[in-house]
Enzyme design. Structure first.
Site, PDB file in Angstrom:
ATOM      1  N   GLY A   1       0.846  -1.190   0.000  1.00 24.65           N
ATOM      2  CA  GLY A   1       0.000   0.000   0.000  1.00 24.65           C
ATOM      3  C   GLY A   1       0.880   1.238   0.000  1.00 24.65           C
ATOM      4  O   GLY A   1       2.078   1.165   0.309  1.00 24.65           O
TER       5      GLY A   1
ATOM      6  N   HIS B   1      -2.259   7.579   7.406  1.00 21.08           N
ATOM      7  CA  HIS B   1      -1.270   8.469   6.764  1.00 21.08           C
ATOM      8  C   HIS B   1      -1.939   9.760   6.296  1.00 21.08           C
ATOM      9  O   HIS B   1      -1.350  10.844   6.384  1.00 21.08           O
ATOM     10  CB  HIS B   1      -0.633   7.782   5.544  1.00 21.08           C
ATOM     11  CG  HIS B   1       0.492   6.848   5.871  1.00 21.08           C
ATOM     12  ND1 HIS B   1       1.644   7.244   6.516  1.00 21.08           N
ATOM     13  CD2 HIS B   1       0.662   5.523   5.606  1.00 21.08           C
ATOM     14  CE1 HIS B   1       2.469   6.205   6.645  1.00 21.08           C
ATOM     15  NE2 HIS B   1       1.896   5.153   6.110  1.00 21.08           N
TER      16      HIS B   1
ATOM     17  N   CYS C   1       5.838  -0.412   7.471  1.00 19.89           N
ATOM     18  CA  CYS C   1       5.524   0.851   6.787  1.00 19.89           C
ATOM     19  C   CYS C   1       6.740   1.254   5.976  1.00 19.89           C
ATOM     20  O   CYS C   1       7.868   1.233   6.491  1.00 19.89           O
ATOM     21  CB  CYS C   1       5.191   1.930   7.816  1.00 19.89           C
ATOM     22  SG  CYS C   1       4.766   3.517   7.077  1.00 19.89           S
ATOM     23  N   LEU C   2       6.504   1.643   4.727  1.00 18.00           N
ATOM     24  CA  LEU C   2       7.625   2.039   3.869  1.00 18.00           C
ATOM     25  C   LEU C   2       8.281   3.328   4.371  1.00 18.00           C
ATOM     26  O   LEU C   2       9.419   3.607   4.014  1.00 18.00           O
ATOM     27  CB  LEU C   2       7.137   2.194   2.423  1.00 18.00           C
ATOM     28  CG  LEU C   2       6.538   0.912   1.826  1.00 18.00           C
ATOM     29  CD1 LEU C   2       5.952   1.182   0.437  1.00 18.00           C
ATOM     30  CD2 LEU C   2       7.581  -0.208   1.758  1.00 18.00           C
TER      31      LEU C   2
ATOM     32  N   HIS D   1      -4.438   1.589   7.962  1.00 15.75           N
ATOM     33  CA  HIS D   1      -3.053   2.067   8.059  1.00 15.75           C
ATOM     34  C   HIS D   1      -2.837   3.226   7.063  1.00 15.75           C
ATOM     35  O   HIS D   1      -2.286   4.274   7.425  1.00 15.75           O
ATOM     36  CB  HIS D   1      -2.102   0.899   7.757  1.00 15.75           C
ATOM     37  CG  HIS D   1      -0.655   1.240   7.673  1.00 15.75           C
ATOM     38  ND1 HIS D   1       0.294   0.743   8.543  1.00 15.75           N
ATOM     39  CD2 HIS D   1       0.047   2.022   6.789  1.00 15.75           C
ATOM     40  CE1 HIS D   1       1.484   1.203   8.207  1.00 15.75           C
ATOM     41  NE2 HIS D   1       1.361   1.985   7.137  1.00 15.75           N
ATOM     42  N   GLU D   2      -3.303   3.034   5.821  1.00 15.02           N
ATOM     43  CA  GLU D   2      -3.096   4.067   4.792  1.00 15.02           C
ATOM     44  C   GLU D   2      -3.928   5.317   5.093  1.00 15.02           C
ATOM     45  O   GLU D   2      -3.461   6.444   4.880  1.00 15.02           O
ATOM     46  CB  GLU D   2      -3.432   3.521   3.396  1.00 15.02           C
ATOM     47  CG  GLU D   2      -2.608   2.314   2.956  1.00 15.02           C
ATOM     48  CD  GLU D   2      -1.113   2.509   3.072  1.00 15.02           C
ATOM     49  OE1 GLU D   2      -0.637   3.655   3.004  1.00 15.02           O
ATOM     50  OE2 GLU D   2      -0.408   1.500   3.250  1.00 15.02           O
TER      51      GLU D   2
ATOM     52  N   GLN E   1       3.167   9.966   1.458  1.00 14.46           N
ATOM     53  CA  GLN E   1       4.466   9.283   1.604  1.00 14.46           C
ATOM     54  C   GLN E   1       5.437   9.656   0.480  1.00 14.46           C
ATOM     55  O   GLN E   1       6.636   9.437   0.605  1.00 14.46           O
ATOM     56  CB  GLN E   1       4.276   7.763   1.672  1.00 14.46           C
ATOM     57  CG  GLN E   1       3.563   7.309   2.948  1.00 14.46           C
ATOM     58  CD  GLN E   1       3.371   5.810   2.990  1.00 14.46           C
ATOM     59  OE1 GLN E   1       2.396   5.300   2.461  1.00 14.46           O
ATOM     60  NE2 GLN E   1       4.300   5.103   3.599  1.00 14.46           N
TER      61      GLN E   1
HETATM   62  O1  K1U Z   1       4.018   2.283   4.052  1.00 13.13           O
HETATM   63  C1  K1U Z   1       2.933   1.824   3.822  1.00 13.13           C
HETATM   64  O2  K1U Z   1       1.931   2.405   4.166  1.00 13.13           O
HETATM   65  C2  K1U Z   1       2.853   0.491   3.108  1.00 13.13           C
HETATM   66  C3  K1U Z   1       2.815  -0.702   4.039  1.00 13.13           C
HETATM   67  C4  K1U Z   1       1.377  -1.179   4.116  1.00 13.13           C
HETATM   68  C5  K1U Z   1       1.002  -2.067   5.268  1.00 13.13           C
HETATM   69  C6  K1U Z   1       1.682  -3.232   5.540  1.00 13.13           C
HETATM   70  C7  K1U Z   1       1.284  -4.046   6.597  1.00 13.13           C
HETATM   71  C8  K1U Z   1       0.209  -3.687   7.354  1.00 13.13           C
HETATM   72  C9  K1U Z   1      -0.459  -2.525   7.100  1.00 13.13           C
HETATM   73  C10 K1U Z   1      -0.076  -1.705   6.042  1.00 13.13           C
HETATM   74  C11 K1U Z   1       3.714  -1.777   3.451  1.00 13.13           C
HETATM   75  O3  K1U Z   1       3.526  -2.199   2.356  1.00 13.13           O
HETATM   76  S1  K1U Z   1       5.031  -2.356   4.423  1.00 13.13           S
HETATM   77  C12 K1U Z   1       5.755  -3.641   3.406  1.00 13.13           C
HETATM   78  C13 K1U Z   1       4.952  -4.899   3.381  1.00 13.13           C
HETATM   79  O4  K1U Z   1       4.066  -5.082   4.183  1.00 13.13           O
HETATM   80  C14 K1U Z   1       5.250  -5.935   2.363  1.00 13.13           C
HETATM   81  C15 K1U Z   1       6.262  -5.790   1.447  1.00 13.13           C
HETATM   82  C16 K1U Z   1       6.504  -6.767   0.504  1.00 13.13           C
HETATM   83  C17 K1U Z   1       5.734  -7.903   0.478  1.00 13.13           C
HETATM   84  C18 K1U Z   1       4.724  -8.068   1.391  1.00 13.13           C
HETATM   85  C19 K1U Z   1       4.466  -7.091   2.331  1.00 13.13           C
HETATM   86 ZN    ZN Z   2       2.695   3.265   6.158  1.00 11.77          ZN
END
Ligand code: K1U
Ligand code: ZN
Length: 172
Positions: free
Chosen positions: A46, A140, A94-95, A136-137, A51
């Site tokens: 996401g 943000h 979270c990225l 979560h998004e 971001q």
């Molecule tokens: O930064 C963000 O908002 C994105 C975040 C979204 C998220 C992940 C887990 C729970 C709630 C919201 C991510 O994408 S973190 C990376 C991640 O979860 C992932 C990366 C590669 C493969 C699978 C998962």
């Molecule tokens: Zn995030």
């Protein structure tokens, strides 16, 4: 499509409250295309516009697992209409806080309304990881990062970890 840099904590821009989009135009679609490309490159599941430094109520998501066909979703001006009383814990990442994972509890089901890529109104109930990720998004969009739910000690530790990793990256 352009991959844009993802802002990380403690960048104050991540604390900004994003604004509604007036209408879904080609400019909005270009933003969503860039966001999706940026999210895939990270990689993540996401991404909220703030971001990449754009304070608009826009989110992209793809919850497909490896080997599954893409399940791309675009959300403009999302709003939660109802939420379940029951909560679901999930080990969130979270990225904007790379390499930090913490368990957060959120309502396990939410009813959501938003405009899609074409500006069409969609109203649906989401659950499980979909519900976790959209909440979560949407946090943000309100300037909230998931580490804001942690104790001060854990949050400061997370921010320090990100700062240290970025310093190491900068010196090569
Ligand atoms: O930064 C963000 O908002 C994105 C975040 C979204 C998220 C992940 C887990 C729970 C709630 C919201 C991510 O994408 S973190 C990376 C991640 O979860 C992932 C990366 C590669 C493969 C699978 C998962
Ligand atoms: Zn995030």
């Amino acid at each position: 499509m352009t991959i844009r840099p993802i802002l990380t904590v403690p960048n104050p821009i991540l604390k900004q409250v994003s604004k509604p989009v007036d209408a879904v135009t080609d400019e909005t679609r270009k933003l969503m295309d860039d966001m999706l490309e940026t999210m895939y490159a990270a990689p993540g599941i996401g991404l909220a516009a703030i971001q990449i430094g754009v304070p608009l109520n826009v989110i992209v998501m793809d919850l497909a697992r490896d080997g599954e066909p893409p399940q791309v979703k675009y959300f403009v001006n999302p709003e939660i209409l109802e939420e379940a009383d029951d909560v679901m814990p999930y080990d969130e990442g979270c990225l904007s806080v790379p390499d930090v994972f913490e368990t957060i509890e959120r309502p396990e089901r939410v009813k959501l309304t938003y405009l899609d890529y074409n500006g069409e109104r969609v109203t649906e109930v989401c659950e499980g990881l979909y519900a976790t990720c959209i909440q979560h998004e949407m946090d943000h969009l309100k300037g909230i990062v998931f580490i804001d739910y942690l104790s001060r000690l854990k949050r400061e530790r997370a921010v320090k970890k990100v700062a240290k990793a970025e310093k190491m990256k900068a010196v090569g």
